[in-house]
Design a protein around this motif. Structure first.
Motif, PDB file in Angstrom:
ATOM      1  N   PRO A  75      34.080  37.185  36.156  1.00  0.00           N
ATOM      2  CA  PRO A  75      33.820  36.832  34.755  1.00  0.00           C
ATOM      3  C   PRO A  75      35.049  36.732  33.856  1.00  0.00           C
ATOM      4  N   ASP A  76      36.138  37.380  34.220  1.00  0.00           N
ATOM      5  CA  ASP A  76      37.334  37.346  33.378  1.00  0.00           C
ATOM      6  C   ASP A  76      38.293  36.222  33.755  1.00  0.00           C
ATOM      7  N   MET A  77      37.928  35.435  34.767  1.00  0.00           N
ATOM      8  CA  MET A  77      38.807  34.371  35.236  1.00  0.00           C
ATOM      9  C   MET A  77      38.364  33.033  34.641  1.00  0.00           C
ATOM     10  N   PRO A  78      39.232  32.371  33.887  1.00  0.00           N
ATOM     11  CA  PRO A  78      38.875  31.053  33.343  1.00  0.00           C
ATOM     12  C   PRO A  78      38.559  30.070  34.463  1.00  0.00           C
ATOM     13  N   MET A  79      37.568  29.218  34.216  1.00  0.00           N
ATOM     14  CA  MET A  79      37.165  28.203  35.184  1.00  0.00           C
ATOM     15  C   MET A  79      37.087  26.860  34.478  1.00  0.00           C
ATOM     16  N   PHE A  80      37.641  25.844  35.134  1.00  0.00           N
ATOM     17  CA  PHE A  80      37.607  24.483  34.621  1.00  0.00           C
ATOM     18  C   PHE A  80      37.001  23.574  35.680  1.00  0.00           C
ATOM     19  N   PHE A  81      36.423  22.468  35.231  1.00  0.00           N
ATOM     20  CA  PHE A  81      35.878  21.462  36.139  1.00  0.00           C
ATOM     21  C   PHE A  81      36.724  20.204  36.044  1.00  0.00           C
TER      22      PHE A  81
END
Length: 147
Positions: free
Chosen positions: A89-95
């Protein structure tokens, strides 16, 4: 330096690549390999373990869009990505739109004369596709501070 993990999520394998973003705004991306997966839960567990072991700061997930529209495959990938995000949950995620990256990856391997038949070829294609996804994402952000 920031470490980024790019993912090419497929039905049976997840190709992955690592990118390092330097302070000067440049980046380097290398194919990492692939994970064989048999269900969504296993996929989430393996990606979480990989991200933690490799000290990853950010995730980039390739999503196949058709004419910039969602489709059944992109929806499935987003569902798995959501579960990965819940596990990290603390890790940014991009598509990033991954359209045709597997085709381009196969061509890169042909050009490099590394394409062989069988499972090892498919895994290499997945890893190279993940590196193309990640490189495209990082190149699009080259002139912006941070990710």
């Amino acid at each position: 330096m920031q470490r980024v993990l790019g993912l090419d999520i497929g039905e049976r394998r997840i190709g992955f690549a690592f990118g390092n973003i330097m302070a000067v705004g440049s980046s380097i991306v290398v194919p990492g390999g692939f994970l064989e997966v048999f269900n969504d839960q296993q996929a989430v567990e393996q990606v979480k373990e990989l991200a933690e072991e490799e000290g990853v700061d950010t995730l980039v997930v390739g999503v196949p869009l058709i004419n910039n529209e969602e489709n059944p495959q992109s929806k499935k990938i987003r569902k798995i990505a959501q579960a990965i995000h819940e596990a990290l949950p603390d890790m940014p995620m991009f598509f990033w739109d991954e359209s045709l990256t597997s085709v381009a990856a196969g061509q890169h391997l042909v050009d490099a004369e590394l394409k062989h038949s069988g499972k090892s070829k498919r895994g290499r294609v997945d890893a190279v596709a993940a590196s193309l996804i990640l490189q495209g994402f990082l190149d699009s952000r080259r002139f912006y501070p941070g990710i």
